[in-house]
Design a protein around this motif. Structure first.
Motif, PDB file in Angstrom:
ATOM      1  N   GLU A 189       0.829  -1.208   0.000  1.00  0.00           N
ATOM      2  CA  GLU A 189       0.000   0.000   0.000  1.00  0.00           C
ATOM      3  C   GLU A 189       0.862   1.256   0.000  1.00  0.00           C
ATOM      4  OE1 GLU A 189      -2.985   0.047   3.026  1.00  0.00           O
ATOM      5  OE2 GLU A 189      -3.700  -1.977   2.550  1.00  0.00           O
ATOM      6  N   ARG A 190       1.947   1.233   0.745  1.00  0.00           N
ATOM      7  CA  ARG A 190       2.850   2.387   0.748  1.00  0.00           C
ATOM      8  C   ARG A 190       3.402   2.645  -0.651  1.00  0.00           C
ATOM      9  NH1 ARG A 190       8.633   2.117   3.604  1.00  0.00           N
ATOM     10  NH2 ARG A 190       9.002   0.968   1.664  1.00  0.00           N
ATOM     11  N   ARG A 191       3.775   1.587  -1.330  1.00  0.00           N
ATOM     12  CA  ARG A 191       4.301   1.724  -2.694  1.00  0.00           C
ATOM     13  C   ARG A 191       3.244   2.308  -3.623  1.00  0.00           C
ATOM     14  NH1 ARG A 191       7.919  -2.957  -5.239  1.00  0.00           N
ATOM     15  NH2 ARG A 191       9.413  -1.857  -3.909  1.00  0.00           N
ATOM     16  N   ALA A 192       1.997   1.898  -3.451  1.00  0.00           N
ATOM     17  CA  ALA A 192       0.920   2.437  -4.283  1.00  0.00           C
ATOM     18  C   ALA A 192       0.771   3.940  -4.078  1.00  0.00           C
ATOM     19  CB  ALA A 192      -0.395   1.721  -3.970  1.00  0.00           C
ATOM     20  N   LEU A 193       0.892   4.406  -2.847  1.00  0.00           N
ATOM     21  CA  LEU A 193       0.813   5.847  -2.582  1.00  0.00           C
ATOM     22  C   LEU A 193       1.968   6.594  -3.241  1.00  0.00           C
ATOM     23  CD1 LEU A 193      -0.216   5.834   1.193  1.00  0.00           C
ATOM     24  CD2 LEU A 193      -1.645   6.512  -0.747  1.00  0.00           C
ATOM     25  N   THR A 194       3.163   6.000  -3.227  1.00  0.00           N
ATOM     26  CA  THR A 194       4.320   6.634  -3.853  1.00  0.00           C
ATOM     27  C   THR A 194       4.121   6.762  -5.356  1.00  0.00           C
ATOM     28  OG1 THR A 194       5.790   5.749  -2.143  1.00  0.00           O
ATOM     29  CG2 THR A 194       6.808   6.493  -4.186  1.00  0.00           C
ATOM     30  N   VAL A 195       3.635   5.705  -5.992  1.00  0.00           N
ATOM     31  CA  VAL A 195       3.402   5.749  -7.433  1.00  0.00           C
ATOM     32  C   VAL A 195       2.310   6.748  -7.771  1.00  0.00           C
ATOM     33  CG1 VAL A 195       2.708   4.405  -9.451  1.00  0.00           C
ATOM     34  CG2 VAL A 195       4.229   3.390  -7.752  1.00  0.00           C
ATOM     35  N   LEU A 196       1.252   6.798  -6.979  1.00  0.00           N
ATOM     36  CA  LEU A 196       0.198   7.786  -7.186  1.00  0.00           C
ATOM     37  C   LEU A 196       0.761   9.198  -7.120  1.00  0.00           C
ATOM     38  CD1 LEU A 196      -2.831   6.443  -5.116  1.00  0.00           C
ATOM     39  CD2 LEU A 196      -2.887   7.053  -7.532  1.00  0.00           C
ATOM     40  N   ASP A 197       1.627   9.435  -6.165  1.00  0.00           N
ATOM     41  CA  ASP A 197       2.232  10.756  -6.004  1.00  0.00           C
ATOM     42  C   ASP A 197       3.068  11.116  -7.227  1.00  0.00           C
ATOM     43  OD1 ASP A 197       2.486  13.044  -4.460  1.00  0.00           O
ATOM     44  OD2 ASP A 197       4.223  12.316  -3.357  1.00  0.00           O
ATOM     45  N   PHE A 198       3.784  10.149  -7.762  1.00  0.00           N
ATOM     46  CA  PHE A 198       4.619  10.398  -8.929  1.00  0.00           C
ATOM     47  C   PHE A 198       3.784  10.681 -10.179  1.00  0.00           C
ATOM     48  CE2 PHE A 198       6.768   8.538 -12.700  1.00  0.00           C
ATOM     49  CZ  PHE A 198       7.781   9.470 -12.819  1.00  0.00           C
ATOM     50  N   CYS A 199       2.686   9.984 -10.330  1.00  0.00           N
ATOM     51  CA  CYS A 199       1.866  10.143 -11.531  1.00  0.00           C
ATOM     52  C   CYS A 199       1.188  11.504 -11.599  1.00  0.00           C
ATOM     53  CB  CYS A 199       0.817   9.038 -11.599  1.00  0.00           C
ATOM     54  SG  CYS A 199       1.505   7.407 -11.965  1.00  0.00           S
TER      55      CYS A 199
ATOM     56  N   ALA B 201      -9.129  11.649  -4.913  1.00  0.00           N
ATOM     57  CA  ALA B 201      -9.659  12.696  -5.782  1.00  0.00           C
ATOM     58  C   ALA B 201      -8.547  13.117  -6.729  1.00  0.00           C
ATOM     59  CB  ALA B 201     -10.146  13.886  -4.958  1.00  0.00           C
ATOM     60  N   THR B 202      -8.819  13.092  -8.015  1.00  0.00           N
ATOM     61  CA  THR B 202      -7.820  13.454  -9.015  1.00  0.00           C
ATOM     62  C   THR B 202      -8.366  14.566  -9.902  1.00  0.00           C
ATOM     63  OG1 THR B 202      -8.532  11.972 -10.808  1.00  0.00           O
ATOM     64  CG2 THR B 202      -7.193  11.005  -9.052  1.00  0.00           C
ATOM     65  N   ALA B 203      -7.529  15.005 -10.824  1.00  0.00           N
ATOM     66  CA  ALA B 203      -7.989  15.997 -11.791  1.00  0.00           C
ATOM     67  C   ALA B 203      -9.035  15.410 -12.723  1.00  0.00           C
ATOM     68  CB  ALA B 203      -6.806  16.530 -12.596  1.00  0.00           C
ATOM     69  N   GLY B 204      -9.101  14.080 -12.784  1.00  0.00           N
ATOM     70  CA  GLY B 204     -10.107  13.387 -13.573  1.00  0.00           C
ATOM     71  C   GLY B 204     -11.119  12.713 -12.661  1.00  0.00           C
ATOM     72  N   PRO B 205     -11.504  11.488 -12.974  1.00  0.00           N
ATOM     73  CA  PRO B 205     -12.488  10.783 -12.147  1.00  0.00           C
ATOM     74  C   PRO B 205     -11.938  10.443 -10.766  1.00  0.00           C
ATOM     75  CG  PRO B 205     -12.276   9.775 -14.341  1.00  0.00           C
ATOM     76  CD  PRO B 205     -11.137  10.735 -14.189  1.00  0.00           C
ATOM     77  N   THR B 206     -12.820  10.366  -9.788  1.00  0.00           N
ATOM     78  CA  THR B 206     -12.450   9.878  -8.464  1.00  0.00           C
ATOM     79  C   THR B 206     -12.059   8.409  -8.584  1.00  0.00           C
ATOM     80  OG1 THR B 206     -13.927  11.430  -7.356  1.00  0.00           O
ATOM     81  CG2 THR B 206     -13.278   9.481  -6.111  1.00  0.00           C
ATOM     82  N   LEU B 207     -11.012   8.033  -7.858  1.00  0.00           N
ATOM     83  CA  LEU B 207     -10.432   6.696  -7.998  1.00  0.00           C
ATOM     84  C   LEU B 207     -10.533   5.955  -6.670  1.00  0.00           C
ATOM     85  CD1 LEU B 207      -8.796   4.775  -9.855  1.00  0.00           C
ATOM     86  CD2 LEU B 207      -6.728   5.918  -9.036  1.00  0.00           C
ATOM     87  N   LEU B 208     -11.138   4.777  -6.709  1.00  0.00           N
ATOM     88  CA  LEU B 208     -11.205   3.892  -5.547  1.00  0.00           C
ATOM     89  C   LEU B 208     -10.236   2.746  -5.783  1.00  0.00           C
ATOM     90  CD1 LEU B 208     -12.686   3.302  -2.838  1.00  0.00           C
ATOM     91  CD2 LEU B 208     -14.320   1.935  -4.171  1.00  0.00           C
ATOM     92  N   ILE B 209      -9.380   2.474  -4.781  1.00  0.00           N
ATOM     93  CA  ILE B 209      -8.282   1.519  -4.993  1.00  0.00           C
ATOM     94  C   ILE B 209      -8.259   0.456  -3.903  1.00  0.00           C
ATOM     95  CG2 ILE B 209      -5.773   1.248  -5.133  1.00  0.00           C
ATOM     96  CD1 ILE B 209      -5.577   4.061  -6.191  1.00  0.00           C
ATOM     97  N   ASP B 210      -8.044  -0.774  -4.324  1.00  0.00           N
ATOM     98  CA  ASP B 210      -7.679  -1.864  -3.427  1.00  0.00           C
ATOM     99  C   ASP B 210      -6.300  -2.362  -3.842  1.00  0.00           C
ATOM    100  OD1 ASP B 210      -9.497  -2.604  -1.312  1.00  0.00           O
ATOM    101  OD2 ASP B 210     -10.986  -3.008  -2.873  1.00  0.00           O
ATOM    102  N   VAL B 211      -5.449  -2.623  -2.867  1.00  0.00           N
ATOM    103  CA  VAL B 211      -4.094  -3.118  -3.123  1.00  0.00           C
ATOM    104  C   VAL B 211      -3.987  -4.526  -2.560  1.00  0.00           C
ATOM    105  CG1 VAL B 211      -1.636  -2.741  -2.765  1.00  0.00           C
ATOM    106  CG2 VAL B 211      -3.180  -0.773  -2.959  1.00  0.00           C
ATOM    107  N   ARG B 212      -3.719  -5.485  -3.426  1.00  0.00           N
ATOM    108  CA  ARG B 212      -3.554  -6.869  -2.997  1.00  0.00           C
ATOM    109  C   ARG B 212      -2.543  -7.551  -3.910  1.00  0.00           C
ATOM    110  NH1 ARG B 212      -7.657  -9.472  -0.446  1.00  0.00           N
ATOM    111  NH2 ARG B 212      -8.094  -7.342   0.205  1.00  0.00           N
ATOM    112  N   PRO B 213      -1.332  -7.840  -3.424  1.00  0.00           N
ATOM    113  CA  PRO B 213      -0.360  -8.542  -4.270  1.00  0.00           C
ATOM    114  C   PRO B 213      -0.971  -9.787  -4.893  1.00  0.00           C
ATOM    115  CG  PRO B 213       0.672  -7.802  -2.242  1.00  0.00           C
ATOM    116  CD  PRO B 213      -0.792  -7.532  -2.082  1.00  0.00           C
TER     117      PRO B 213
END
Length: 270
Positions: free
Chosen positions: A102-112, A143-155
């Motif tokens: 989940e931490r990695r997902a937040l980092t990638v989201l921040d980069f994008c 909340a993004t500049a586009g559609p709202t995004l709901l995320i589940d993280v599961r390896p």
């Protein structure tokens, strides 16, 4: 710089879909075939310390920016998962996570980029699967500049058969609210490691020595990372500035593969 290389993922122009491993979301229509399913399914939010329940049919109208995580992030000895707080430059504060994935997902989201707000563990969903009541707490609402995004993280190796119905139900709920739902089971090869390397330099710093200008001036055509920092007056200090320029997408490289001194760095057309 050409951006049509086969199999390349260019850091300056990539989006989340370019980085995440593909996952085919199962259809959720058969889980509860009742026409009024959205009135029977409900979500529970936490607002000002109080639980607020609303049916799924009203989900799109709920002011979720006021909400807080529906459950706390706890630490105790012997636990198998790794919770914590991850800083995001997009919001300027830390956000809770319950695993390293989940931490990695937040980092990638921040980069994008394009992230405006993030709510971890946003709500508890109550739904019915073949007449049996089930509950699920998604990982992130974004909340993004586009559609709202709901995320589940599961390896991918941890996805169980029982998770399939959960993902299908959550995707159905997200669609009813006009949101996009994404299940992150992993990342394209090399992508996550490269992004995490860049994230080490994402906090703004000073540029009193003019190293960023030296790096940008030296980045004419493809130049290897090590050669580029050596072209400045203070190579040791220039490394963190080069990472910062890559994080800000002012220079570019192919995210597929490890980031090191041999990585080719490209200028970005203004």
């Amino acid at each position: 710089m050409s951006s049509d290389g086969v199999g390349c993922v260019w850091s300056h122009s990539c989006e989340l879909d370019d980085l995440v491993a593909p996952y085919v979301l199962p259809c959720g229509d058969a889980i509860d075939p009742r026409p009024d399913w959205a009135g029977h399914w409900a979500v529970t939010w936490r607002v000002d310390g109080t639980e607020v329940v609303c049916p799924v049919r009203d989900l799109a109208l709920f002011p979720w920016e006021r909400a807080r995580p529906v459950r706390w992030f706890s630490w105790r000895s012997g636990q198998r998962h790794r919770p914590g707080l991850a800083f995001m430059e997009a919001t300027g504060r830390g956000h809770g996570f319950e695993s390293l994935a989940e931490r990695r997902a937040l980092t990638v989201l921040d980069f994008c980029g394009q992230v405006r707000e993030v709510l971890s563990q946003p709500f508890s969903l109550r739904f019915f699967d073949s007449g049996r009541r089930r509950e699920h707490v998604p990982d992130f609402l974004v909340a993004t500049a586009g559609p709202t995004l709901l995320i589940d993280v599961r390896p991918a190796h941890l996805v169980k058969e029982s998770d399939v119905a959960v993902f299908a139900a959550t995707g159905r709920v997200a669609a009813s609210a006009g949101w996009r739902y994404l299940v992150v089971t992993g990342w394209r090869d090399g992508v996550a490691g490269s992004v995490e390397a860049l994230a080490c330099a994402r906090r703004p710093g000073t540029n009193r020595l003019g190293l960023e200008e030296q790096l940008l001036a030296a980045a004419v055509g493809p130049r290897r990372f090590g050669e580029l920092v050596e072209a400045t007056r203070w190579p040791v200090l220039a490394r963190s500035h080069l990472l910062r320029l890559l994080w800000e997408r002012r220079l570019a490289f192919d995210l597929i593969g490890p980031l090191g001194d041999g990585t080719c760095i490209y200028p970005v057309a203004s």
